[in-house]
Design a protein around this motif. Structure first.
Motif, PDB file in Angstrom:
ATOM      1  N   THR A 232       0.830  -1.207   0.000  1.00 23.35           N
ATOM      2  CA  THR A 232       0.000   0.000   0.000  1.00 23.35           C
ATOM      3  C   THR A 232       0.864   1.257   0.000  1.00 23.35           C
ATOM      4  N   MET A 233       0.592   2.159  -0.930  1.00 26.03           N
ATOM      5  CA  MET A 233       1.350   3.404  -1.018  1.00 26.03           C
ATOM      6  C   MET A 233       0.786   4.437  -0.048  1.00 26.03           C
ATOM      7  N   VAL A 234       1.649   5.080   0.719  1.00 20.19           N
ATOM      8  CA  VAL A 234       1.265   6.124   1.667  1.00 20.19           C
ATOM      9  C   VAL A 234       2.200   7.314   1.456  1.00 20.19           C
ATOM     10  N   THR A 235       1.624   8.493   1.314  1.00 23.24           N
ATOM     11  CA  THR A 235       2.434   9.691   1.118  1.00 23.24           C
ATOM     12  C   THR A 235       1.817  10.851   1.888  1.00 23.24           C
ATOM     13  N   SER A 236       2.432  12.015   1.817  1.00 22.61           N
ATOM     14  CA  SER A 236       1.913  13.207   2.486  1.00 22.61           C
ATOM     15  C   SER A 236       1.829  14.339   1.466  1.00 22.61           C
ATOM     16  N   ALA A 237       1.026  15.369   1.803  1.00 24.37           N
ATOM     17  CA  ALA A 237       0.817  16.452   0.834  1.00 24.37           C
ATOM     18  C   ALA A 237       0.335  17.710   1.536  1.00 24.37           C
ATOM     19  N   SER A 238       0.558  18.839   0.873  1.00 22.46           N
ATOM     20  CA  SER A 238       0.033  20.123   1.328  1.00 22.46           C
ATOM     21  C   SER A 238      -0.405  20.927   0.116  1.00 22.46           C
ATOM     22  N   ALA A 239      -1.703  21.235   0.046  1.00 25.93           N
ATOM     23  CA  ALA A 239      -2.194  22.077  -1.045  1.00 25.93           C
ATOM     24  C   ALA A 239      -1.612  23.485  -0.926  1.00 25.93           C
ATOM     25  N   VAL A 240      -1.488  23.975   0.304  1.00 24.56           N
ATOM     26  CA  VAL A 240      -0.988  25.329   0.539  1.00 24.56           C
ATOM     27  C   VAL A 240       0.438  25.484   0.024  1.00 24.56           C
ATOM     28  N   ASN A 241       1.283  24.495   0.325  1.00 24.17           N
ATOM     29  CA  ASN A 241       2.688  24.552  -0.077  1.00 24.17           C
ATOM     30  C   ASN A 241       2.948  23.954  -1.454  1.00 24.17           C
ATOM     31  N   LYS A 242       1.882  23.545  -2.124  1.00 24.55           N
ATOM     32  CA  LYS A 242       1.998  22.873  -3.429  1.00 24.55           C
ATOM     33  C   LYS A 242       2.945  21.679  -3.352  1.00 24.55           C
ATOM     34  N   ASP A 243       2.831  20.959  -2.271  1.00 24.19           N
ATOM     35  CA  ASP A 243       3.637  19.761  -2.040  1.00 24.19           C
ATOM     36  C   ASP A 243       2.748  18.549  -2.353  1.00 24.19           C
ATOM     37  N   PHE A 244       2.782  18.124  -3.606  1.00 27.92           N
ATOM     38  CA  PHE A 244       1.898  17.025  -4.010  1.00 27.92           C
ATOM     39  C   PHE A 244       2.595  16.016  -4.923  1.00 27.92           C
ATOM     40  N   ASN A 245       3.915  16.024  -4.954  1.00 26.28           N
ATOM     41  CA  ASN A 245       4.641  15.098  -5.816  1.00 26.28           C
ATOM     42  C   ASN A 245       4.352  13.641  -5.469  1.00 26.28           C
ATOM     43  N   GLY A 246       4.178  13.372  -4.176  1.00 27.17           N
ATOM     44  CA  GLY A 246       3.860  12.003  -3.771  1.00 27.17           C
ATOM     45  C   GLY A 246       2.524  11.534  -4.325  1.00 27.17           C
ATOM     46  N   VAL A 247       1.556  12.456  -4.398  1.00 29.74           N
ATOM     47  CA  VAL A 247       0.244  12.121  -4.958  1.00 29.74           C
ATOM     48  C   VAL A 247       0.367  11.865  -6.462  1.00 29.74           C
ATOM     49  N   LEU A 248       1.145  12.701  -7.133  1.00 31.18           N
ATOM     50  CA  LEU A 248       1.373  12.493  -8.565  1.00 31.18           C
ATOM     51  C   LEU A 248       2.066  11.160  -8.821  1.00 31.18           C
ATOM     52  N   ASP A 249       2.959  10.769  -7.913  1.00 32.14           N
ATOM     53  CA  ASP A 249       3.629   9.470  -8.044  1.00 32.14           C
ATOM     54  C   ASP A 249       2.621   8.330  -7.931  1.00 32.14           C
ATOM     55  N   ILE A 250       1.665   8.466  -7.014  1.00 33.61           N
ATOM     56  CA  ILE A 250       0.629   7.435  -6.879  1.00 33.61           C
ATOM     57  C   ILE A 250      -0.162   7.316  -8.179  1.00 33.61           C
ATOM     58  N   LEU A 251      -0.580   8.464  -8.724  1.00 29.13           N
ATOM     59  CA  LEU A 251      -1.354   8.446  -9.966  1.00 29.13           C
ATOM     60  C   LEU A 251      -0.524   7.864 -11.114  1.00 29.13           C
ATOM     61  N   SER A 252       0.775   8.156 -11.131  1.00 34.05           N
ATOM     62  CA  SER A 252       1.636   7.640 -12.194  1.00 34.05           C
ATOM     63  C   SER A 252       1.823   6.131 -12.087  1.00 34.05           C
ATOM     64  N   SER A 253       1.653   5.599 -10.895  1.00 36.36           N
ATOM     65  CA  SER A 253       1.868   4.161 -10.682  1.00 36.36           C
ATOM     66  C   SER A 253       0.668   3.313 -11.113  1.00 36.36           C
ATOM     67  N   ILE A 254      -0.467   3.965 -11.367  1.00 38.07           N
ATOM     68  CA  ILE A 254      -1.693   3.222 -11.683  1.00 38.07           C
ATOM     69  C   ILE A 254      -1.649   2.701 -13.115  1.00 38.07           C
ATOM     70  N   ASP A 255      -1.838   1.402 -13.263  1.00 41.42           N
ATOM     71  CA  ASP A 255      -1.912   0.772 -14.582  1.00 41.42           C
ATOM     72  C   ASP A 255      -3.387   0.625 -14.948  1.00 41.42           C
ATOM     73  N   ALA A 256      -3.897   1.580 -15.732  1.00 46.41           N
ATOM     74  CA  ALA A 256      -5.330   1.601 -16.044  1.00 46.41           C
ATOM     75  C   ALA A 256      -5.770   0.344 -16.773  1.00 46.41           C
ATOM     76  N   GLU A 257      -4.957  -0.132 -17.687  1.00 42.99           N
ATOM     77  CA  GLU A 257      -5.354  -1.316 -18.466  1.00 42.99           C
ATOM     78  C   GLU A 257      -5.516  -2.532 -17.569  1.00 42.99           C
ATOM     79  N   GLU A 258      -4.662  -2.643 -16.573  1.00 39.02           N
ATOM     80  CA  GLU A 258      -4.742  -3.774 -15.659  1.00 39.02           C
ATOM     81  C   GLU A 258      -6.012  -3.725 -14.817  1.00 39.02           C
ATOM     82  N   LEU A 259      -6.498  -2.508 -14.512  1.00 37.22           N
ATOM     83  CA  LEU A 259      -7.645  -2.353 -13.623  1.00 37.22           C
ATOM     84  C   LEU A 259      -8.983  -2.411 -14.346  1.00 37.22           C
ATOM     85  N   ILE A 260      -8.996  -2.217 -15.669  1.00 40.84           N
ATOM     86  CA  ILE A 260     -10.259  -2.266 -16.396  1.00 40.84           C
ATOM     87  C   ILE A 260     -10.842  -3.656 -16.311  1.00 40.84           C
ATOM     88  N   VAL A 261     -12.149  -3.711 -15.961  1.00 41.52           N
ATOM     89  CA  VAL A 261     -12.813  -5.009 -15.824  1.00 41.52           C
ATOM     90  C   VAL A 261     -13.857  -5.162 -16.901  1.00 41.52           C
TER      91      VAL A 261
END
Length: 261
Positions: A232-261
């Protein structure tokens, strides 16, 4: 997406054969209509939905706004009026209001925050935004969801709808809670029943000193991995500080083709 493109190619090939062999104009017209409907369905199903979920005031909308670089999603709204917002790329910006599976209104984006909505509605936002385009190009549609602690039945049904789509959830938990709340733990247990994947974001980390943030993140990560597995991926973020690289990494890790049912 390769798999969907292959299916679309097969449909087009079948229609080419039909054009060569149908002599009846009405039959050819129906075949063309059926082809367009099937391709439209395939393209629709090629997207996976990635809902951002969490308690009210967890900072979901603000975090997505920060990633987009625009203040588009409503924040600080009442739980009773909150709805889901699905993000799509388009050079011609607009919004669509849906009631269940029926389109009920189309309007300019400028009218978003003045819409009169009920929990049974959801809104599709078509934005000329490079981040949304990047997500859509990878067949991902990010969804901003109402709070899971609202107690509004329509909200719970909306979340269940996305669970049944076999999708990937990003759970946002604000740092000041210190850990995952009871409502969040209950949601995780529900997610596990359907086999949906989930990642966790500790939000609003600008509200605490760095050392305290790390302690909260370690605690959340321990609970999340115990409940959902070590991967399980766990990261931290702040909208105020524009600290969201960890969230972008989570989205980049998603394999959409694998998840399509």
């Amino acid at each position: 997406m390769e798999k969907i493109n292959q299916y679309v190619s097969l449909v087009n090939q079948a229609f080419t054969v039909a054009k060569e062999n149908f002599n009846n104009p009405e039959s050819l017209k129906k075949a063309e209509s059926d082809k367009e409907a099937l391709i439209s369905s395939l393209e629709k199903d090629s997207f996976i939905k990635v809902p951002f979920v969490g308690d009210f005031n967890a900072g979901k909308s603000s975090l997505i706004n920060s990633m987009l670089g625009i203040d588009i999603l409503p924040t600080n709204i009442l739980p009773e009026t909150a709805v889901s917002y699905e993000l799509y790329f388009s050079s011609n910006e607009k919004l669509e209001v849906w009631l269940d599976d029926k389109l009920v209104e189309t309007a300019p984006i400028s009218q978003l925050k003045s819409l009169q909505l009920t929990p049974r509605n959801f809104v599709k936002l078509y934005l000329n935004n490079p981040i949304v385009k990047e997500w859509n190009d990878r067949n991902i549609v990010v969804v901003d969801m109402p709070g899971i602690d609202s107690g509004v039945e329509a909200h719970n049904n909306a979340i269940l709808h996305y669970v049944l789509d076999g999708t990937f959830f990003i759970l946002v938990s604000e740092v000041e809670g210190g850990t995952l709340r009871l409502s969040t733990l209950s949601f995780i247990e529900e997610i596990k029943k359907y086999g949906a994947q989930l990642a966790v974001v500790v939000s609003k980390i600008d509200k605490k000193p760095e050392q305290e943030v790390q302690g909260v993140k370690d605690n959340v990560e321990s609970v999340a991995k115990r409940m959902l597995g070590e991967s399980t991926m766990v990261t931290s973020a702040s909208a105020v500080n524009k600290d969201f690289n960890g969230v972008l990494d989570i989205l980049s890790s998603i394999d959409a083709e694998e998840l399509i049912v």
